[in-house]
Design a protein around this motif. Structure first.
Motif, mmCIF file in Angstrom:
data_model
loop_
_atom_site.group_PDB
_atom_site.id
_atom_site.type_symbol
_atom_site.label_atom_id
_atom_site.label_comp_id
_atom_site.label_asym_id
_atom_site.label_seq_id
_atom_site.Cartn_x
_atom_site.Cartn_y
_atom_site.Cartn_z
ATOM 1 N N UNK B 133 7.041 0.698 -10.940
ATOM 2 C CA UNK B 133 8.316 0.349 -11.577
ATOM 3 C C UNK B 133 9.449 0.285 -10.569
ATOM 4 N N UNK B 134 9.157 0.774 -9.387
ATOM 5 C CA UNK B 134 10.182 0.766 -8.335
ATOM 6 C C UNK B 134 11.017 2.027 -8.311
ATOM 7 N N UNK B 135 10.649 3.044 -9.144
ATOM 8 C CA UNK B 135 11.399 4.316 -9.102
ATOM 9 C C UNK B 135 10.750 5.211 -8.049
ATOM 10 N N UNK B 136 11.085 4.912 -6.770
ATOM 11 C CA UNK B 136 10.356 5.546 -5.653
ATOM 12 C C UNK B 136 10.626 7.037 -5.583
ATOM 13 N N UNK B 137 11.852 7.414 -5.891
ATOM 14 C CA UNK B 137 12.204 8.834 -5.792
ATOM 15 C C UNK B 137 11.417 9.652 -6.820
ATOM 16 N N UNK B 138 11.404 9.164 -8.061
ATOM 17 C CA UNK B 138 10.646 9.838 -9.133
ATOM 18 C C UNK B 138 9.154 9.825 -8.800
ATOM 19 N N UNK B 139 8.704 8.704 -8.249
ATOM 20 C CA UNK B 139 7.297 8.578 -7.859
ATOM 21 C C UNK B 139 6.926 9.651 -6.859
ATOM 22 N N UNK B 140 7.771 9.814 -5.869
ATOM 23 C CA UNK B 140 7.497 10.821 -4.829
ATOM 24 C C UNK B 140 7.491 12.235 -5.401
ATOM 25 N N UNK B 141 8.423 12.487 -6.361
ATOM 26 C CA UNK B 141 8.459 13.817 -7.008
ATOM 27 C C UNK B 141 7.115 14.143 -7.627
ATOM 28 N N UNK B 165 -2.126 9.251 0.836
ATOM 29 C CA UNK B 165 -2.151 7.797 0.996
ATOM 30 C C UNK B 165 -1.181 7.121 0.034
ATOM 31 N N UNK B 166 -1.128 7.645 -1.228
ATOM 32 C CA UNK B 166 -0.202 7.086 -2.225
ATOM 33 C C UNK B 166 1.248 7.283 -1.790
ATOM 34 N N UNK B 167 1.535 8.443 -1.207
ATOM 35 C CA UNK B 167 2.905 8.705 -0.691
ATOM 36 C C UNK B 167 3.236 7.708 0.417
ATOM 37 N N UNK B 168 2.227 7.450 1.253
ATOM 38 C CA UNK B 168 2.413 6.490 2.351
ATOM 39 C C UNK B 168 2.782 5.108 1.826
ATOM 40 N N UNK B 169 2.127 4.706 0.710
ATOM 41 C CA UNK B 169 2.393 3.378 0.119
ATOM 42 C C UNK B 169 3.844 3.294 -0.344
ATOM 43 N N UNK B 170 4.345 4.381 -0.936
ATOM 44 C CA UNK B 170 5.737 4.386 -1.423
ATOM 45 C C UNK B 170 6.707 4.196 -0.261
ATOM 46 N N UNK B 171 6.437 4.960 0.803
ATOM 47 C CA UNK B 171 7.341 4.844 1.974
ATOM 48 C C UNK B 171 7.260 3.469 2.605
ATOM 49 N N UNK B 174 9.407 1.158 0.906
ATOM 50 C CA UNK B 174 10.808 1.409 1.244
ATOM 51 C C UNK B 174 11.113 1.046 2.704
ATOM 52 N N UNK B 175 10.064 0.655 3.465
ATOM 53 C CA UNK B 175 10.263 0.271 4.868
ATOM 54 C C UNK B 175 10.342 1.451 5.820
ATOM 55 N N UNK B 176 9.972 2.656 5.305
ATOM 56 C CA UNK B 176 10.035 3.857 6.170
ATOM 57 C C UNK B 176 8.696 4.016 6.881
ATOM 58 N N UNK B 177 8.472 3.144 7.916
ATOM 59 C CA UNK B 177 7.140 3.076 8.513
ATOM 60 C C UNK B 177 6.765 4.308 9.314
ATOM 61 N N UNK B 178 7.769 4.979 9.850
ATOM 62 C CA UNK B 178 7.489 6.229 10.581
ATOM 63 C C UNK B 178 6.883 7.255 9.633
ATOM 64 N N UNK B 179 7.486 7.376 8.431
ATOM 65 C CA UNK B 179 6.966 8.307 7.410
ATOM 66 C C UNK B 179 5.597 7.851 6.943
ATOM 67 N N UNK B 180 5.433 6.507 6.825
ATOM 68 C CA UNK B 180 4.144 5.956 6.395
ATOM 69 C C UNK B 180 3.057 6.396 7.348
ATOM 70 N N UNK B 207 -3.232 2.244 8.505
ATOM 71 C CA UNK B 207 -2.491 2.651 9.714
ATOM 72 C C UNK B 207 -2.301 1.432 10.641
ATOM 73 N N UNK B 208 -3.356 0.637 10.728
ATOM 74 C CA UNK B 208 -3.275 -0.576 11.556
ATOM 75 C C UNK B 208 -2.152 -1.481 11.073
ATOM 76 N N UNK B 209 -2.055 -1.619 9.724
ATOM 77 C CA UNK B 209 -1.013 -2.458 9.121
ATOM 78 C C UNK B 209 0.361 -1.884 9.414
ATOM 79 N N UNK B 210 0.475 -0.524 9.328
ATOM 80 C CA UNK B 210 1.765 0.128 9.607
ATOM 81 C C UNK B 210 2.148 -0.050 11.066
#
Lengths: 80, 657
Positions: B133-141, B165-171, B174-180, B207-210
């Motif tokens: 749904x795009x609610x990344x913050x709630x998703x991460x919670x 891995x799911x947390x990585x997808x969220x980041x 959001x373009x946070x590749x370091x966190x990914x 990881x290769x994609x990141x």
């Protein structure tokens, strides 16, 4: 549903307790009454027996005393 | 030929996989008909899961059936699993609000049951929904909650890296590749430790994609090649060209165009075999860019034309735009400015339309989301209303049951109380009767005792005293000399009076000693009296007659008996005193007779004496007493006398019923 069943069961339990209580009381009343009636009847029988015995003795006593007295008076008169 | 054979094999494998899935589904459907309870719920959940890939409405229907069946078992854990299935079906239909609603229900049950793994699974699913749904913050919670629970309780070691891995997808979104990269690295470590080859391969590819996004091209090449190798070993060859594509892009970015070219071609071939038009189009565009690096403009334009054609056919708008952009550039580099210009115009138009479409799509999505939310809200309100109504009905039912039970209870108590009172009344009645009888008999006894005492006292004391007086008088009489006749006569009178007193006393005692006097007793006493009178009066002939048919057991009360006796006694005494015969040769006779009619005892005392005039005589105490006694007997005394005719005393005593 559970609450309804609980209500009905509670009512049945209370009804049973009430019935047992009254049953107990009635039995106690009956027992006391039987004892009292027995006592009264015994007293009545005793009194009646005493009365009948007295009546019987009285009749015999009256008869004897009266007749003795009668004959005694006549005798006294005759001898004097 | 080789290519056709490969395509055929792939098609057969796909069909076989579908057939295998269908077979599994059919067997589940068959088995479900013979099951019930927990087993049936589990089977229905599994069927719903399978239908998620085939028919979403069926998936939802089976999930709801699972819920109904779970409610029959009354096991909360089954409710939770059924709610999860319903939520998953809604999620597949992209009805996220409904999915969240049912996941929340499952969450509540798992929380109450302290089912940690269940809670973590639900949090993970909710994380996925919120991510989509795009609610990344709630998703991460949700993901972090799931991670925390799995960390303490998980029995399956692959659950933690899955969430990482799911947390990585969220980041990544959001373009946070370091966190990914950080989370993917953690997931990779755990998959390697758990020896989960598939997890390792997928995470390596991610990881290769990141790395590619982070422009760490050499690392990207290393990881992507490892992932490609991994997919080959696992037999998932359709994912190999994805990795090759990443390698080709990285090589191209590093300026290794030759290497990139070879890898591009390999990837294109594999995507073609796979019939993966989407990835094929993307790869062709990348290959075309590579060819532009070699200045092979015609080859690049040919590739771009192919890609454009497919993109237009399949409506891959993003690829269409990319292809047009590169095509325009290719034409420009080739020197074909007209074509470059027209292609550029087409690109702008496409971009505008894409933007418009994106905007419309976003609007439609928002509207659909709003409608869905509105519907869900209405549904929730209706369910709330239903629940409230149900609660209201339950309350009313309970109240009715309560009141009925109370009424019955009160009725029962009232009836028991009434029964007890009736018993008490009956007992009291009986006791009172007995008490009355006892009191009566006691009174009789006391009365009799008193009478006895009095008569004994009278008889013994007074009687003996009177007898002593008589004896004394008789003794005195013998002491008198011949000249003292007057004194002698007086003494005789006193003696006679005393004797009469004794007789009277005896009669009184006789009457007192009896409560009832039978007719026989009365007759007996009268006989004694008549005998006494006869002895005392030599010249009187007294006749006493009684009807023979009078019942000797007929009882008079003591008072009646005494009154009757006294009247007759007085009448006889009066006759003795005052009646005499004045004719020569006529005997003085007296007759006392008692005979009985239906209603009366008729008593008559008559004599043949001189008689008297009633009008000239004042009645004395004796006659007054007789009248009084007759009145007590409810009778009337009739005194009849005429001079020379004698006297008659008559009265009637009523017979008691």
């Amino acid at each position: 549903m559970l609450v309804s069943i609980l209500i009905v069961l509670s009512a049945m339990a209370l009804a049973l307790i009430a019935w047992l209580y009254f049953n107990n009381r009635n039995n106690a009343l009956k027992k006391a009454h039987r004892e009292l009636v027995g006592y009264y009847q015994e007293c009545i029988v005793l009194h009646r027996n005493a009365f009948a015995a007295r009546e019987k003795r009285l009749k015999r006593y009256s008869f004897i005393r009266y007749n003795l007295r009668e004959s005694l008076i006549d005798q006294i008169k005759a001898t004097v | 030929m080789k290519r056709q054979g490969l395509i055929f094999l792939l098609a057969v494998l796909t069909i076989l996989k579908c057939c295998a899935q269908q077979e599994k589904l059919d067997s589940l459907l068959k088995v479900s008909k013979t099951q019930n309870g927990e087993l049936l719920v589990g089977t229905l959940n599994e069927i719903s899961w399978y239908y998620r890939n085939i028919h979403l409405d069926s998936a939802l229907a089976y999930a709801r059936t699972a819920l109904l069946e779970s409610k029959k078992t009354d096991q909360k854990k089954l409710y939770a699993s059924a709610y999860n299935s319903i939520a998953s079906a809604y999620q597949a239909k992209t009805e996220y609000d409904s999915a969240i609603y049912y996941h929340s229900k499952s969450l509540s049950i798992n929380y109450l049951r302290a089912d940690s793994i269940g809670l973590a699974d639900t949090h993970n699913n909710l994380g996925i929904i919120e991510d989509e749904r795009g609610n990344f913050e709630t998703s991460l919670e949700h993901y972090f909650k799931a991670l925390g629970i799995y960390g303490n309780n998980a029995t399956d070691p692959d659950l933690i890296p899955m969430v990482l891995g799911n947390i990585g997808i969220v980041y990544k979104k959001q373009g946070e590749y370091a966190m990914v990269l950080d989370y993917y690295q953690q997931a990779l470590e755990l998959y390697k430790r758990n020896k989960n080859a598939f997890g390792v391969t997928v995470t390596t590819g991610n990881i290769g994609s990141a790395m590619l996004r982070l422009k760490r091209f050499e690392d990207a090449i290393g990881y992507s090649l490892d992932a490609a190798e991994g997919y080959k070993k696992l037999g998932y060859n359709r994912y190999v060209p994805y990795m090759l594509n990443n390698v080709a892009v990285a090589e191209d970015s590093l300026g290794q165009h030759g290497k990139a070219e070879k890898i591009y071609l390999e990837a294109i071939e594999m995507f073609t075999i796979d019939n993966n038009d989407y990835e094929l189009t993307n790869t062709r565009i990348g290959f075309a860019k590579n060819q532009l690096g070699f200045k092979r403009y015609d080859f690049a334009i040919a590739q771009l034309a192919l890609a454009l054609e497919v993109a237009r056919q399949k409506d891959f708008k993003e690829f269409e735009v990319n292809a047009l952009q590169l095509l325009s550039e290719a034409y420009y580099q080739k020197g074909n400015t007209d074509l470059a210009y027209s292609t550029g115009k087409a690109l702008i138009a496409k971009k505008d339309s894409l933007f418009q479409m994106a905007k419309t799509k976003a609007i439609f999505e928002l509207e659909a989301k709003y409608r869905a939310e509105k519907k869900e809200k209405e549904l929730s309100e209706q369910q709330l209303q239903l629940a409230q109504n149900r609660l209201e009905i339950n309350k009313k039912n309970n109240l009715i049951y309560g009141l009925l039970s109370l009424a019955l209870l009160l009725g029962l108590i009232g009836y028991l109380f009434y029964g007890q009172q009736r018993l008490k009344n009956r007992q009291l009645l009986k006791e009172n009767e007995l008490k009355t009888a006892l009191v009566h008999i006691e009174t009789q006894n006391r009365l009799q005792d008193q009478r006895l005492r009095i008569s004994r006292d009278l008889h013994d004391n007074i009687g003996s005293q009177l007898t002593f007086i008589i004896s004394s008088i008789d003794t005195l009489k013998y002491g008198l000399t011949n000249g003292e006749d007057k004194i002698g006569n007086k003494l005789n009178e006193i003696g006679m009076f005393t004797k009469t007193t004794i007789n009277e006393l005896r009669d009184t005692i006789w009457a007192m000693n009896k409560e009832n006097i039978t007719f026989e007793d009365l007759q007996y006493r009268l006989n004694i009296f008549m005998a006494t009178v006869n002895r005392a009066s030599e010249h009187l002939k007294l006749d006493f007659t009684v009807d023979s048919d009078i019942d000797p057991t007929y009882s008079f009360t003591a008072e009646e008996g005494v009154n009757l006796y006294r009247i007759i006694q007085e009448a006889v005494n009066n006759a003795l005193k005052y009646a005499f015969v004045d004719r020569e040769g006529l005997d003085h006779t007296m007759e006392v007779c008692i005979h009985k009619t239906m209603d009366f005892f008729h008593v008559e005392v008559t004599d043949n004496g001189v008689g008297f005039e009633l009008s000239e005589v004042t009645l004395g105490n004796g006659l007054s007493n007789m009248q009084k006694r007759a009145k007590d007997l409810k009778s009337e005394l009739r005194l009849t006398s005429m001079l020379g005719q004698g006297t008659s005393v008559v009265f009637n005593v009523p017979v008691r019923e």
